[in-house]
Design a protein around this motif. Structure first.
Motif, short mmCIF file in Angstrom:
data_model
loop_
_atom_site.label_atom_id
_atom_site.label_comp_id
_atom_site.label_asym_id
_atom_site.label_seq_id
_atom_site.Cartn_x
_atom_site.Cartn_y
_atom_site.Cartn_z
N CYS A 88 0.84 -1.22 0.00
CA CYS A 88 0.00 0.00 0.00
C CYS A 88 0.87 1.26 0.00
O CYS A 88 0.56 2.24 -0.69
N LYS A 89 1.95 1.21 0.75
CA LYS A 89 2.87 2.35 0.84
C LYS A 89 3.43 2.72 -0.53
O LYS A 89 3.62 3.89 -0.85
N GLU A 90 3.65 1.69 -1.37
CA GLU A 90 4.20 1.90 -2.71
C GLU A 90 3.11 2.05 -3.77
O GLU A 90 3.40 2.11 -4.97
N GLY A 91 1.84 2.04 -3.34
CA GLY A 91 0.73 2.25 -4.28
C GLY A 91 0.34 1.02 -5.07
O GLY A 91 -0.43 1.13 -6.03
N LEU A 92 0.84 -0.16 -4.67
CA LEU A 92 0.51 -1.41 -5.40
C LEU A 92 -0.76 -2.00 -4.80
O LEU A 92 -0.77 -3.06 -4.15
N LEU A 93 -1.89 -1.32 -5.03
CA LEU A 93 -3.13 -1.65 -4.34
C LEU A 93 -3.82 -2.88 -4.89
O LEU A 93 -4.46 -3.62 -4.15
#
Length: 546
Positions: free
Chosen positions: A460-465
């Motif tokens: 989530c922190k890296e936007g890989l949702l």
């Protein structure tokens, strides 16, 4: 018996079967059951129920469910006792959905669930933090005409206390009294413990005094809880006074009493009082317990007095005391805290210059002669060192330690992988973190709920949702149900990246399971409501949460 020419009858076999289950020899009991089947003995419900209960106690719930199916295929129907055993077994594994299914199945089979079945379910929901579900089960019990007993009330009170919902806990406590169930010593201890943990010490003391006026006998747990409560709110003098009152009333302190008070005095920096208490324990010959020395060593390490800690540690063997895992990990944590992470110097400080940490791990693992070191758990030292390195951003060094552990066959532990994955995510090295995570099944390791939550947070922190959502939705199928932290982690990640609809979907599931939003998610939901970015139906749902 058979060797001597005697063939045991059905009653003898059932008695032996029952005895085997009572002493935990379930596999032998099953072998006897199969022999009885081969001998055409008439097998009734009792024999199968006894083994089902024993399997559940051995945490072999799947095998117990299989035996239930086998029993029913032979025309033997389960009773309330059989179901209670299975419900308890399932709840012990957080398999409450299946437990609820069994409860409903009982009703369909016209088997009236007793208060015990519901109490088990209420207790399991409470321990998992699923208070809404717990309250629902409690209410269903009442609706079905089953009167809750003291155990059911105590479970619900404990559930509220665990979630710091003290007003609800008190309300339930009072309702119990109003409905004709006098709170027992367990009820009072649970509520006193809740107040103490929430630093509401005056209310805890008031309940303590009420017990005497209502004729409820105080036990050692009551005293220990309140002593710990006073220490928690930095009132060590009141804790000491309570110890003296306890002794004056004829209630003997147990080792836990002294451990709580000694730890409280040390944490409140009352070292003089702690040493005086310890001297009193020595005079009464009550000090021969490694737990007490661990507390003293830990307090010295926390105060930066490593020389004193080392001196106490070195004196243990002369007193005939064996350091345990905690003793060693306290020492290692103390030295790591001071930055003494060079493995050779750390090892020489603890075990003498001829050992390095890797050598110690290897020798302990292969059970070679290390004298007093032999009982230390083989992963505890590297685990602490890896954790320390990761927390301090020294992930490369942590991986070196990890690889050395793998070389010595010490690295096959999910806790250590979780620490490393967390460290890698925290320093932004998601590629390696993912590789480690996805390699776990090939290593024969099953990610636990903490491992999943760490990985979800990193993604989530890296936007890989999308990847995070995919992993999240596969958790239940992998035998690892998400907990409140897991839900809050993924919901927070989705809201941060404006994936509102999916966040709301998971939020609804979370609430339905009885979990609550944490402060961060609640704040984000409030902001969402204020921005008017969602439709009316979603707004109504969100308003119920804040």
């Amino acid at each position: 018996m058979e060797k001597n020419g005697y063939k045991p009858g059905a009653i003898t076999c059932r008695t032996i079967l029952n005895g085997l289950c009572k002493i935990g020899q379930t596999s032998m009991a099953i072998r006897l059951l199969r022999k009885m089947e081969e001998g055409n003995f008439e097998l009734g419900l009792t024999a199968y129920s006894t083994i089902i209960d024993s399997l559940c106690k051995d945490r072999l719930v799947t095998e117990a469910l299989n035996l239930l199916s086998e029993m029913m295929s032979k025309g033997i129907q389960p009773n309330a006792v059989t179901y209670n055993s299975l419900i308890q077994g399932l709840c012990n594994f957080s398999r409450w959905r299946e437990a609820t299914t069994l409860l409903n199945e009982m009703e369909q089979r016209k088997i009236v669930p007793c208060v015990r079945a519901f109490s088990i379910l209420v207790d399991a929901y409470c321990k998992e933090g699923m208070l809404i579900k717990a309250k629902e089960a409690f209410n269903v019990m009442i609706e079905r005409g089953i009167r809750p007993n003291t155990i059911a009330y105590n479970s619900l009170i404990d559930g509220y206390c665990l979630q710091s919902k003290m007003d609800d806990a008190v309300k339930t406590f009072n309702t119990m009294d109003e409905r004709g169930f006098s709170p027992d010593v367990f009820s009072y201890n649970i509520l006193i413990n809740g107040f103490c943990k929430n630093k509401r010490i005056d209310e805890a003391r008031s309940l303590f005094d009420e017990m005497s006026t209502k004729g409820v006998a105080l036990d050692v747990v009551t005293y220990n809880t309140l002593i710990g409560g006073f220490c928690r709110v930095e009132r060590p003098r009141a804790a000491l006074d309570l110890l003296h009152k306890m002794q004056a009333c004829g209630q003997l302190p147990d080792p836990q009493t002294y451990a709580i008070l000694l730890d409280g005095l040390c944490k409140n920096k009352k070292i003089g009082d702690a040493m005086a208490l310890f001297q009193e324990m020595k005079d009464k010959k009550l000090d021969h317990n490694i737990v007490f020395y661990n507390i003293l060593i830990d307090s010295m390490c926390n105060a930066g007095k490593l020389a004193t800690a080392r001196e106490i540690f070195s004196g243990l063997f002369a007193k005939g005391l064996q350091p345990d895992v905690r003793t060693y990990t306290i020492m290692i944590k103390g030295f790591c805290k001071e930055g003494l992470i060079d493995e050779a110097s750390l090892a020489s400080l603890l075990f003498g210059p001829r050992f390095t940490l890797i050598k110690i791990w290897a020798m302990v693992y292969t059970d070679q002669d290390l004298g007093h070191v032999n009982n230390i758990h083989y992963v505890e030292i590297p685990l602490h060192l890896s954790k320390f390195l990761c927390k301090n951003g020294q992930v490369v060094e942590a991986i070196k330690v990890f690889h050395e552990m793998e070389d010595k066959s010490l690295g096959n532990n999910i806790v250590i992988y979780s620490i490393l994955i967390d460290g890698l995510c925290n320093v932004g090295n998601l590629t390696v973190a993912r590789e480690l995570f996805y390699s776990l099944p090939a290593k024969g390791l099953q990610p636990n709920v903490r491992t999943y939550t760490i990985m979800l947070k990193g993604l989530c922190k890296e936007g890989l949702l999308e990847e995070a959502s995919e992993i999240f939705e596969k958790m239940d199928g992998s035998g690892c149900s998400p907990n409140d932290r897991t839900y809050n982690t993924i919901i927070q990640g989705l809201l941060q990246h404006n994936k509102t609809l999916k966040a709301i979907k998971y939020l609804e599931i979370m609430v339905d399971k009885g979990f609550s939003a944490n402060a961060t998610v609640a704040s984000m939901v409030f902001d969402l409501l204020s921005s008017n970015q969602v439709d009316k139906n979603i707004q109504e749902f969100l308003q119920k949460l804040v």
